[in-house]
Design a protein around this motif. Structure first.
Motif, PDB file in Angstrom:
ATOM      1  N   ARG A  19      24.741  -6.187  -2.803  1.00  0.00           N
ATOM      2  CA  ARG A  19      25.552  -5.993  -1.600  1.00  0.00           C
ATOM      3  C   ARG A  19      24.699  -5.898  -0.335  1.00  0.00           C
ATOM      4  NH1 ARG A  19      30.207  -1.602  -3.424  1.00  0.00           N
ATOM      5  NH2 ARG A  19      30.799  -2.627  -5.381  1.00  0.00           N
ATOM      6  N   ALA A  20      23.418  -5.593  -0.522  1.00  0.00           N
ATOM      7  CA  ALA A  20      22.496  -5.542   0.617  1.00  0.00           C
ATOM      8  C   ALA A  20      21.776  -6.873   0.810  1.00  0.00           C
ATOM      9  CB  ALA A  20      21.477  -4.425   0.421  1.00  0.00           C
ATOM     10  N   GLY A  21      22.120  -7.865  -0.011  1.00  0.00           N
ATOM     11  CA  GLY A  21      21.499  -9.179   0.115  1.00  0.00           C
ATOM     12  C   GLY A  21      20.108  -9.259  -0.476  1.00  0.00           C
ATOM     13  N   ILE A  22      19.796  -8.355  -1.390  1.00  0.00           N
ATOM     14  CA  ILE A  22      18.469  -8.312  -2.010  1.00  0.00           C
ATOM     15  C   ILE A  22      18.554  -8.790  -3.458  1.00  0.00           C
ATOM     16  CG2 ILE A  22      16.527  -6.838  -2.679  1.00  0.00           C
ATOM     17  CD1 ILE A  22      16.812  -7.132   0.316  1.00  0.00           C
ATOM     18  N   THR A  23      17.682  -9.736  -3.810  1.00  0.00           N
ATOM     19  CA  THR A  23      17.561 -10.167  -5.200  1.00  0.00           C
ATOM     20  C   THR A  23      16.379  -9.445  -5.823  1.00  0.00           C
ATOM     21  OG1 THR A  23      18.454 -12.364  -4.689  1.00  0.00           O
ATOM     22  CG2 THR A  23      17.229 -12.123  -6.758  1.00  0.00           C
ATOM     23  N   LEU A  24      16.665  -8.569  -6.748  1.00  0.00           N
ATOM     24  CA  LEU A  24      15.612  -7.779  -7.383  1.00  0.00           C
ATOM     25  C   LEU A  24      14.849  -8.588  -8.419  1.00  0.00           C
ATOM     26  CD1 LEU A  24      17.542  -4.432  -8.012  1.00  0.00           C
ATOM     27  CD2 LEU A  24      15.982  -4.955  -6.128  1.00  0.00           C
ATOM     28  N   ASP A  25      13.567  -8.261  -8.574  1.00  0.00           N
ATOM     29  CA  ASP A  25      12.809  -8.800  -9.703  1.00  0.00           C
ATOM     30  C   ASP A  25      13.390  -8.220 -10.989  1.00  0.00           C
ATOM     31  OD1 ASP A  25      11.210 -10.018  -7.816  1.00  0.00           O
ATOM     32  OD2 ASP A  25       9.618  -8.511  -7.931  1.00  0.00           O
ATOM     33  N   ASP A  26      13.096  -8.871 -12.112  1.00  0.00           N
ATOM     34  CA  ASP A  26      13.641  -8.402 -13.391  1.00  0.00           C
ATOM     35  C   ASP A  26      13.249  -6.953 -13.678  1.00  0.00           C
ATOM     36  OD1 ASP A  26      14.841 -10.840 -13.766  1.00  0.00           O
ATOM     37  OD2 ASP A  26      13.322 -11.618 -15.160  1.00  0.00           O
ATOM     38  N   TRP A  27      11.990  -6.606 -13.402  1.00  0.00           N
ATOM     39  CA  TRP A  27      11.544  -5.243 -13.700  1.00  0.00           C
ATOM     40  C   TRP A  27      12.248  -4.232 -12.797  1.00  0.00           C
ATOM     41  CZ3 TRP A  27       9.266  -1.769 -10.397  1.00  0.00           C
ATOM     42  CH2 TRP A  27       8.722  -2.275  -9.198  1.00  0.00           C
ATOM     43  N   GLN A  28      12.522  -4.622 -11.536  1.00  0.00           N
ATOM     44  CA  GLN A  28      13.236  -3.733 -10.632  1.00  0.00           C
ATOM     45  C   GLN A  28      14.665  -3.488 -11.111  1.00  0.00           C
ATOM     46  OE1 GLN A  28      12.481  -6.222  -7.114  1.00  0.00           O
ATOM     47  NE2 GLN A  28      11.515  -4.448  -6.149  1.00  0.00           N
ATOM     48  N   ALA A  29      15.317  -4.560 -11.564  1.00  0.00           N
ATOM     49  CA  ALA A  29      16.674  -4.422 -12.085  1.00  0.00           C
ATOM     50  C   ALA A  29      16.688  -3.515 -13.316  1.00  0.00           C
ATOM     51  CB  ALA A  29      17.252  -5.794 -12.416  1.00  0.00           C
ATOM     52  N   ASP A  30      15.685  -3.669 -14.175  1.00  0.00           N
ATOM     53  CA  ASP A  30      15.606  -2.822 -15.371  1.00  0.00           C
ATOM     54  C   ASP A  30      15.446  -1.350 -14.994  1.00  0.00           C
ATOM     55  OD1 ASP A  30      15.848  -5.047 -16.986  1.00  0.00           O
ATOM     56  OD2 ASP A  30      13.688  -5.221 -17.377  1.00  0.00           O
ATOM     57  N   VAL A  31      14.614  -1.089 -13.988  1.00  0.00           N
ATOM     58  CA  VAL A  31      14.396   0.295 -13.555  1.00  0.00           C
ATOM     59  C   VAL A  31      15.668   0.866 -12.942  1.00  0.00           C
ATOM     60  CG1 VAL A  31      13.151   1.748 -11.897  1.00  0.00           C
ATOM     61  CG2 VAL A  31      11.906   0.085 -13.270  1.00  0.00           C
ATOM     62  N   SER A  47       4.520  -4.526  -4.139  1.00  0.00           N
ATOM     63  CA  SER A  47       5.178  -5.095  -5.320  1.00  0.00           C
ATOM     64  C   SER A  47       6.678  -4.835  -5.345  1.00  0.00           C
ATOM     65  CB  SER A  47       4.541  -4.536  -6.597  1.00  0.00           C
ATOM     66  OG  SER A  47       4.665  -3.127  -6.638  1.00  0.00           O
ATOM     67  N   GLY A  48       7.153  -3.909  -4.499  1.00  0.00           N
ATOM     68  CA  GLY A  48       8.583  -3.623  -4.452  1.00  0.00           C
ATOM     69  C   GLY A  48       8.985  -2.296  -5.055  1.00  0.00           C
ATOM     70  N   LYS A  49       8.033  -1.409  -5.308  1.00  0.00           N
ATOM     71  CA  LYS A  49       8.375  -0.113  -5.919  1.00  0.00           C
ATOM     72  C   LYS A  49       9.169   0.771  -4.957  1.00  0.00           C
ATOM     73  CE  LYS A  49       3.683   1.688  -5.018  1.00  0.00           C
ATOM     74  NZ  LYS A  49       3.175   0.409  -4.429  1.00  0.00           N
ATOM     75  N   SER A  50       8.827   0.716  -3.657  1.00  0.00           N
ATOM     76  CA  SER A  50       9.579   1.502  -2.681  1.00  0.00           C
ATOM     77  C   SER A  50      10.986   0.949  -2.503  1.00  0.00           C
ATOM     78  CB  SER A  50       8.855   1.505  -1.327  1.00  0.00           C
ATOM     79  OG  SER A  50       7.601   2.140  -1.425  1.00  0.00           O
ATOM     80  N   THR A  51      11.116  -0.365  -2.560  1.00  0.00           N
ATOM     81  CA  THR A  51      12.434  -0.986  -2.408  1.00  0.00           C
ATOM     82  C   THR A  51      13.376  -0.540  -3.505  1.00  0.00           C
ATOM     83  OG1 THR A  51      11.529  -2.933  -1.287  1.00  0.00           O
ATOM     84  CG2 THR A  51      13.678  -3.183  -2.359  1.00  0.00           C
ATOM     85  N   VAL A  52      12.919  -0.604  -4.751  1.00  0.00           N
ATOM     86  CA  VAL A  52      13.812  -0.270  -5.857  1.00  0.00           C
ATOM     87  C   VAL A  52      14.140   1.219  -5.874  1.00  0.00           C
ATOM     88  CG1 VAL A  52      11.989   0.058  -7.602  1.00  0.00           C
ATOM     89  CG2 VAL A  52      14.269  -0.625  -8.309  1.00  0.00           C
ATOM     90  N   THR A  53      13.171   2.073  -5.545  1.00  0.00           N
ATOM     91  CA  THR A  53      13.472   3.505  -5.533  1.00  0.00           C
ATOM     92  C   THR A  53      14.407   3.872  -4.372  1.00  0.00           C
ATOM     93  OG1 THR A  53      11.337   3.863  -4.429  1.00  0.00           O
ATOM     94  CG2 THR A  53      11.450   4.311  -6.784  1.00  0.00           C
ATOM     95  N   SER A  54      14.350   3.109  -3.287  1.00  0.00           N
ATOM     96  CA  SER A  54      15.287   3.331  -2.189  1.00  0.00           C
ATOM     97  C   SER A  54      16.723   3.104  -2.654  1.00  0.00           C
ATOM     98  CB  SER A  54      14.972   2.392  -1.021  1.00  0.00           C
ATOM     99  OG  SER A  54      13.697   2.653  -0.485  1.00  0.00           O
ATOM    100  N   PHE A  55      16.938   2.021  -3.379  1.00  0.00           N
ATOM    101  CA  PHE A  55      18.280   1.733  -3.886  1.00  0.00           C
ATOM    102  C   PHE A  55      18.699   2.733  -4.957  1.00  0.00           C
ATOM    103  CE2 PHE A  55      17.545  -2.606  -2.127  1.00  0.00           C
ATOM    104  CZ  PHE A  55      18.669  -2.651  -1.316  1.00  0.00           C
ATOM    105  N   ILE A  56      17.740   3.202  -5.747  1.00  0.00           N
ATOM    106  CA  ILE A  56      18.063   4.227  -6.749  1.00  0.00           C
ATOM    107  C   ILE A  56      18.539   5.506  -6.066  1.00  0.00           C
ATOM    108  CG2 ILE A  56      17.070   5.755  -8.499  1.00  0.00           C
ATOM    109  CD1 ILE A  56      15.277   3.413  -9.361  1.00  0.00           C
ATOM    110  N   GLY A  57      17.844   5.896  -4.989  1.00  0.00           N
ATOM    111  CA  GLY A  57      18.247   7.092  -4.252  1.00  0.00           C
ATOM    112  C   GLY A  57      19.635   6.960  -3.655  1.00  0.00           C
ATOM    113  N   LEU A  58      19.920   5.802  -3.060  1.00  0.00           N
ATOM    114  CA  LEU A  58      21.246   5.570  -2.491  1.00  0.00           C
ATOM    115  C   LEU A  58      22.317   5.545  -3.575  1.00  0.00           C
ATOM    116  CD1 LEU A  58      20.780   2.865   0.294  1.00  0.00           C
ATOM    117  CD2 LEU A  58      21.511   5.241   0.572  1.00  0.00           C
ATOM    118  N   HIS A  59      22.022   4.901  -4.697  1.00  0.00           N
ATOM    119  CA  HIS A  59      22.999   4.828  -5.781  1.00  0.00           C
ATOM    120  C   HIS A  59      23.342   6.225  -6.286  1.00  0.00           C
ATOM    121  CE1 HIS A  59      24.398   4.219  -9.964  1.00  0.00           C
ATOM    122  NE2 HIS A  59      25.032   3.192  -9.426  1.00  0.00           N
TER     123      HIS A  59
END
Length: 263
Positions: A19-31, A47-59
């Motif tokens: 919904r934010a227009g971001i395509t996650l890497d496979d490992w990010q989606a798994d996390v 590598s995108g670790k901050s990006t994925v944890t940002s979405f985890i926090g919002l979720h």
């Protein structure tokens, strides 16, 4: 009234990034989809670790009424960087499932009572929090051990989740110990070579420009020896013998003085 939970987001957290227009890497989606209580992300710079944890926090905030998400880093400025990423992810959403009702320099509060708070790096000022549902420790390899030890009890009653994210910083500290010997951790290691957004030509130049130990740490996620070490970590571990009785039964320094002047 507490807004209803978005069923689509509850079923698949990755939909938040979509919904934010971001395509996650496979490992990010798994996390994002993982519900492991303890996760270590040993990941390269950019590598995108901050990006994925940002979405985890919002979720967490969107799907758990009265959730408490805390962000901890070695300094308030660094905590603010991850907090800014969360706000940027929030702004990128095509629609916000749960409205923000209060925003300050270090806090987001949502209509369902959930909060995301950016913490200072002082042990004495963070002990008042309880009921933490998600604790994000950014640049964890550089967070002092006493600070880490002070925040872990915040999860004791709530059963909240803990995510450590960092590059290595030598064979020292809790981050190294948790990665190598800690129990109950879901470990994810992503090097720069595994990140599709980092060109191989850039890495080749960095390999030539940076000292070997810096390149290996920042891009290859390798725990090297600290530069001020007289002995290597492996040599020290090999020299330890659990069968040897300590020379002193109690510490020499700070010992309680006994009657008659004996310490």
């Amino acid at each position: 009234a507490v807004p209803p939970v978005d069923d689509a987001l509850a079923a698949d957290p990755v939909q938040l990034a979509v919904r934010a227009g971001i395509t996650l890497d496979d490992w990010q989606a798994d996390v994002m989809r993982s519900r492991e209580p303890q996760i270590i992300l040993l990941c390269s710079r950019q590598s995108g670790k901050s990006t994925v944890t940002s979405f985890i926090g919002l979720h967490e905030a969107f799907t758990q009424a009265h959730a408490l998400v805390l962000i901890l880093s070695p300094s308030l400025r660094q905590s603010g960087e991850l907090f800014a990423k969360i706000k940027a992810a929030l702004s990128a959403l095509d629609s916000v499932p749960v409205p923000v009702v209060r925003e300050t320099a270090d806090t987001l509060e949502f209509a369902n009572g959930a909060r995301i708070i950016c913490l200072p790096s002082s042990e004495g000022t963070i002990r008042g929090f309880s009921g933490v549902t998600l604790l994000l420790v950014d640049e964890a390899s550089r967070v002092p051990d006493p600070l880490y030890q002070a925040v872990r009890p915040m999860l004791a009653v709530s059963g909240g989740r803990l995510i450590l994210l960092s590059t290595p910083w030598g064979k020292r500290g809790f981050f190294f110990e948790e990665w190598t010997n800690g129990e109950g951790w879901h470990r994810v290691r992503i090097t720069a070579e595994q990140c599709p957004r980092i060109p191989s030509t850039w890495l080749a130049r960095e390999r030539l420009s940076l000292p070997r130990h810096v390149f290996d740490s920042e891009y290859m996620c390798q725990f090297g020896e600290t530069l001020d070490s007289v002995f290597s970590h492996d040599d020290i571990q090999a020299a330890l013998d659990p069968s040897v009785t300590p020379l002193f039964s109690r510490p020499l320094f700070g010992a309680t003085r006994q009657p008659g002047g004996a310490a």
